[in-house]
Motif scaffolding. Structure first.
Motif, PDB file in Angstrom:
ATOM      1  N   ILE B  21      17.309 -22.575 -10.423  1.00 56.10           N
ATOM      2  CA  ILE B  21      16.912 -21.251 -10.915  1.00 56.10           C
ATOM      3  C   ILE B  21      15.477 -20.913 -10.557  1.00 56.10           C
ATOM      4  CG2 ILE B  21      18.565 -21.166 -12.788  1.00 56.10           C
ATOM      5  CD1 ILE B  21      16.367 -21.963 -14.665  1.00 56.10           C
ATOM      6  N   THR B  22      14.703 -21.854 -10.024  1.00 57.15           N
ATOM      7  CA  THR B  22      13.322 -21.522  -9.666  1.00 57.15           C
ATOM      8  C   THR B  22      13.114 -21.353  -8.175  1.00 57.15           C
ATOM      9  OG1 THR B  22      12.827 -23.863  -9.708  1.00 57.15           O
ATOM     10  CG2 THR B  22      12.259 -22.607 -11.657  1.00 57.15           C
ATOM     11  N   VAL B  23      14.028 -21.887  -7.341  1.00 56.90           N
ATOM     12  CA  VAL B  23      13.806 -21.826  -5.903  1.00 56.90           C
ATOM     13  C   VAL B  23      14.009 -20.393  -5.411  1.00 56.90           C
ATOM     14  CG1 VAL B  23      16.170 -22.339  -5.190  1.00 56.90           C
ATOM     15  CG2 VAL B  23      14.265 -23.142  -3.816  1.00 56.90           C
ATOM     16  N   LYS B  24      13.245 -20.009  -4.363  1.00 54.82           N
ATOM     17  CA  LYS B  24      13.288 -18.622  -3.906  1.00 54.82           C
ATOM     18  C   LYS B  24      14.412 -18.364  -2.922  1.00 54.82           C
ATOM     19  CE  LYS B  24       9.701 -17.248  -6.139  1.00 54.82           C
ATOM     20  NZ  LYS B  24       9.948 -16.487  -7.380  1.00 54.82           N
ATOM     21  N   ASP B  25      14.847 -19.408  -2.206  1.00 51.32           N
ATOM     22  CA  ASP B  25      15.894 -19.238  -1.208  1.00 51.32           C
ATOM     23  C   ASP B  25      17.257 -19.288  -1.895  1.00 51.32           C
ATOM     24  OD1 ASP B  25      17.295 -19.088   1.041  1.00 51.32           O
ATOM     25  OD2 ASP B  25      16.606 -20.962   1.939  1.00 51.32           O
ATOM     26  N   ILE B  26      18.081 -18.226  -1.701  1.00 51.41           N
ATOM     27  CA  ILE B  26      19.331 -18.148  -2.450  1.00 51.41           C
ATOM     28  C   ILE B  26      20.337 -19.181  -1.951  1.00 51.41           C
ATOM     29  CG2 ILE B  26      21.197 -16.613  -3.107  1.00 51.41           C
ATOM     30  CD1 ILE B  26      19.393 -14.333  -2.898  1.00 51.41           C
ATOM     31  N   LEU B  27      20.325 -19.467  -0.644  1.00 52.57           N
ATOM     32  CA  LEU B  27      21.255 -20.476  -0.120  1.00 52.57           C
ATOM     33  C   LEU B  27      20.936 -21.853  -0.697  1.00 52.57           C
ATOM     34  CD1 LEU B  27      23.566 -20.951   1.805  1.00 52.57           C
ATOM     35  CD2 LEU B  27      21.932 -21.363   3.595  1.00 52.57           C
ATOM     36  N   SER B  28      19.640 -22.170  -0.790  1.00 53.81           N
ATOM     37  CA  SER B  28      19.263 -23.446  -1.419  1.00 53.81           C
ATOM     38  C   SER B  28      19.684 -23.477  -2.873  1.00 53.81           C
ATOM     39  CB  SER B  28      17.756 -23.642  -1.331  1.00 53.81           C
ATOM     40  OG  SER B  28      17.339 -23.511  -0.019  1.00 53.81           O
ATOM     41  N   SER B  29      19.581 -22.322  -3.547  1.00 53.53           N
ATOM     42  CA  SER B  29      19.982 -22.257  -4.951  1.00 53.53           C
ATOM     43  C   SER B  29      21.468 -22.557  -5.113  1.00 53.53           C
ATOM     44  CB  SER B  29      19.642 -20.868  -5.485  1.00 53.53           C
ATOM     45  OG  SER B  29      19.946 -20.770  -6.819  1.00 53.53           O
ATOM     46  N   ALA B  30      22.288 -21.970  -4.208  1.00 51.84           N
ATOM     47  CA  ALA B  30      23.737 -22.223  -4.275  1.00 51.84           C
ATOM     48  C   ALA B  30      24.046 -23.690  -4.025  1.00 51.84           C
ATOM     49  CB  ALA B  30      24.464 -21.347  -3.269  1.00 51.84           C
ATOM     50  N   LEU B  31      23.363 -24.291  -3.047  1.00 50.86           N
ATOM     51  CA  LEU B  31      23.644 -25.695  -2.740  1.00 50.86           C
ATOM     52  C   LEU B  31      23.172 -26.615  -3.866  1.00 50.86           C
ATOM     53  CD1 LEU B  31      22.872 -25.800   1.047  1.00 50.86           C
ATOM     54  CD2 LEU B  31      25.053 -25.757  -0.094  1.00 50.86           C
ATOM     55  N   LEU B  32      22.041 -26.268  -4.505  1.00 50.38           N
ATOM     56  CA  LEU B  32      21.583 -27.074  -5.641  1.00 50.38           C
ATOM     57  C   LEU B  32      22.557 -26.975  -6.805  1.00 50.38           C
ATOM     58  CD1 LEU B  32      17.778 -26.409  -5.538  1.00 50.38           C
ATOM     59  CD2 LEU B  32      18.857 -28.610  -5.488  1.00 50.38           C
ATOM     60  N   LEU B  33      23.171 -25.784  -6.971  1.00 45.65           N
ATOM     61  CA  LEU B  33      24.178 -25.650  -8.027  1.00 45.65           C
ATOM     62  C   LEU B  33      25.402 -26.506  -7.726  1.00 45.65           C
ATOM     63  CD1 LEU B  33      23.872 -23.929 -10.525  1.00 45.65           C
ATOM     64  CD2 LEU B  33      25.360 -22.260  -9.503  1.00 45.65           C
ATOM     65  N   GLY B  34      25.748 -26.636  -6.426  1.00 46.18           N
ATOM     66  CA  GLY B  34      26.840 -27.536  -6.059  1.00 46.18           C
ATOM     67  C   GLY B  34      26.501 -28.983  -6.358  1.00 46.18           C
ATOM     68  N   ALA B  35      25.251 -29.376  -6.072  1.00 46.38           N
ATOM     69  CA  ALA B  35      24.819 -30.742  -6.385  1.00 46.38           C
ATOM     70  C   ALA B  35      24.847 -30.989  -7.890  1.00 46.38           C
ATOM     71  CB  ALA B  35      23.419 -30.982  -5.836  1.00 46.38           C
ATOM     72  N   TYR B  36      24.437 -29.979  -8.664  1.00 42.10           N
ATOM     73  CA  TYR B  36      24.493 -30.076 -10.133  1.00 42.10           C
ATOM     74  C   TYR B  36      25.920 -30.308 -10.607  1.00 42.10           C
ATOM     75  CZ  TYR B  36      24.744 -28.063 -14.813  1.00 42.10           C
ATOM     76  OH  TYR B  36      25.019 -27.843 -16.116  1.00 42.10           O
ATOM     77  N   SER B  37      26.884 -29.531 -10.027  1.00 46.67           N
ATOM     78  CA  SER B  37      28.284 -29.690 -10.420  1.00 46.67           C
ATOM     79  C   SER B  37      28.802 -31.082 -10.084  1.00 46.67           C
ATOM     80  CB  SER B  37      29.150 -28.657  -9.705  1.00 46.67           C
ATOM     81  OG  SER B  37      29.008 -27.413 -10.284  1.00 46.67           O
ATOM     82  N   PHE B  38      28.406 -31.595  -8.921  1.00 45.47           N
ATOM     83  CA  PHE B  38      28.907 -32.906  -8.527  1.00 45.47           C
ATOM     84  C   PHE B  38      28.341 -33.999  -9.429  1.00 45.47           C
ATOM     85  CE2 PHE B  38      29.180 -36.647  -5.823  1.00 45.47           C
ATOM     86  CZ  PHE B  38      30.527 -36.625  -5.587  1.00 45.47           C
ATOM     87  N   LEU B  39      27.065 -33.865  -9.834  1.00 45.11           N
ATOM     88  CA  LEU B  39      26.492 -34.878 -10.727  1.00 45.11           C
ATOM     89  C   LEU B  39      27.114 -34.798 -12.114  1.00 45.11           C
ATOM     90  CD1 LEU B  39      22.884 -34.567  -9.471  1.00 45.11           C
ATOM     91  CD2 LEU B  39      24.282 -36.587  -9.373  1.00 45.11           C
ATOM     92  N   MET B  40      27.458 -33.556 -12.564  1.00 43.15           N
ATOM     93  CA  MET B  40      28.185 -33.446 -13.835  1.00 43.15           C
ATOM     94  C   MET B  40      29.553 -34.102 -13.738  1.00 43.15           C
ATOM     95  SD  MET B  40      26.428 -32.132 -16.141  1.00 43.15           S
ATOM     96  CE  MET B  40      27.604 -31.731 -17.394  1.00 43.15           C
ATOM     97  N   CYS B  41      30.162 -34.006 -12.553  1.00 43.60           N
ATOM     98  CA  CYS B  41      31.446 -34.686 -12.314  1.00 43.60           C
ATOM     99  C   CYS B  41      31.289 -36.197 -12.475  1.00 43.60           C
ATOM    100  CB  CYS B  41      31.946 -34.309 -10.933  1.00 43.60           C
ATOM    101  SG  CYS B  41      33.177 -35.377 -10.259  1.00 43.60           S
ATOM    102  N   LEU B  42      30.191 -36.747 -11.933  1.00 40.32           N
ATOM    103  CA  LEU B  42      29.946 -38.187 -12.091  1.00 40.32           C
ATOM    104  C   LEU B  42      29.764 -38.552 -13.563  1.00 40.32           C
ATOM    105  CD1 LEU B  42      27.509 -39.153  -9.219  1.00 40.32           C
ATOM    106  CD2 LEU B  42      29.919 -39.593  -9.410  1.00 40.32           C
ATOM    107  N   LEU B  43      29.049 -37.696 -14.307  1.00 39.30           N
ATOM    108  CA  LEU B  43      28.827 -37.981 -15.730  1.00 39.30           C
ATOM    109  C   LEU B  43      30.150 -37.995 -16.486  1.00 39.30           C
ATOM    110  CD1 LEU B  43      25.693 -35.987 -16.873  1.00 39.30           C
ATOM    111  CD2 LEU B  43      26.022 -38.421 -16.812  1.00 39.30           C
ATOM    112  N   TRP B  44      31.008 -37.013 -16.195  1.00 36.54           N
ATOM    113  CA  TRP B  44      32.288 -36.962 -16.909  1.00 36.54           C
ATOM    114  C   TRP B  44      33.185 -38.126 -16.540  1.00 36.54           C
ATOM    115  CZ3 TRP B  44      31.710 -31.179 -16.475  1.00 36.54           C
ATOM    116  CH2 TRP B  44      31.482 -30.631 -17.719  1.00 36.54           C
TER     117      TRP B  44
END
Lengths: 166, 81
Positions: B21-44
């Motif tokens: 939510i702080t990065v200025k590049d929208i493509l990087s933001s989307a990819l970071l959200l994908g990384a967030y989802s994958f790490l939540m998958c590992l937690l679950w």
């Protein structure tokens, strides 16, 4: 995604990867009632294989494999299978989606009828989810341009102009 | 689950969420959200909720990232604010 950038490595890898993805999606749907997975996840994996085809080739090549008319038919058929099995249980005298009453029309006992009923529902959910995900992605990627529309050339030209300006 | 690994994944999840939510590049933001989802998958997966983890990996990390990239393709890459 609209214009095709030919790249031998990406196209060959995706050609090998798409059948494997679709086989894994069918496996997840078929084993959804006995192990982790199910119609939703399997449908998403099947849609991901189509999205990989759109990204690696272009939209026209992907639509030649699965047209939007077929996509709409699959979407409606999936919802019809889900609701039809549920309502069939009501007609046979049970509750909505109470699969055990299906043994009146299937040549199996109630426990096996429950097993078969949930498998049918998973197949319906998988078809509907796959079709809706593909439809959303095609609408996003092509800006809502549908089959047979005349302005598809001007849209791709506009995108390339704007990317040059950046 | 091993608690050191748990704390490490939680730390990276928080870093990915704040960065997306702080990065200025929208493509990087989307990819970071994908990384967030994958790490939540590992937690679950670590907590034993395999079905939820499967859904998160298929929908959160796979399909929604593709949708975001498809939407970024049609707009300017950098945010104005």
């Amino acid at each position: 995604m609209i214009n095709r950038y030919e790249n031998v490595v990406i196209e060959t890898v995706s050609r090998l990867l798409v059948p494997a993805l679709q086989l894994f999606g069918l496996y997840v749907i078929a084993h959804g009632h006995g192990s982790p997975g199910g119609g939703f996840q399997g449908g998403c994996i099947l849609a991901a294989s189509f999205i990989l085809m759109v990204i690696a080739y272009d939209i026209r090549v992907a639509k030649s494999h699965m047209s939007e008319n077929l996509n709409t038919i699959l979407c409606c058929l999936g919802v019809f299978i889900y609701g039809g099995i549920g309502l069939l249980c009501v007609i046979l005298g049970g509750n909505f989606l109470d699969y055990s009453v299906l043994h009146k029309i299937l040549p199996v006992d109630p426990v096996k009828a429950r097993y078969m009923g949930i498998l049918g529902v998973e197949i319906g959910v998988g078809m509907a989810v796959m079709a809706v995900m593909i439809s959303i992605f095609l609408n996003i990627a092509s800006r809502g341009e549908h089959e047979g529309h005349e302005n598809s050339v001007s849209v791709s030209a506009g995108v390339s102009d704007r990317r040059n300006n950046e | 689950m091993i608690w050191q690994l748990d704390i490490l994944i939680l730390l990276i999840v928080v870093i990915c969420a704040i960065a997306s939510i702080t990065v200025k590049d929208i493509l990087s933001s989307a990819l970071l959200l994908g990384a967030y989802s994958f790490l939540m998958c590992l937690l679950w997966t670590g907590m034993g909720a395999v079905d939820v983890a499967f859904t998160e990996a298929a929908v959160g990390a796979g399909i929604s990232t593709a949708f975001f990239i498809g939407a970024v393709f049609h707009m300017t890459r950098r945010t104005k604010d």
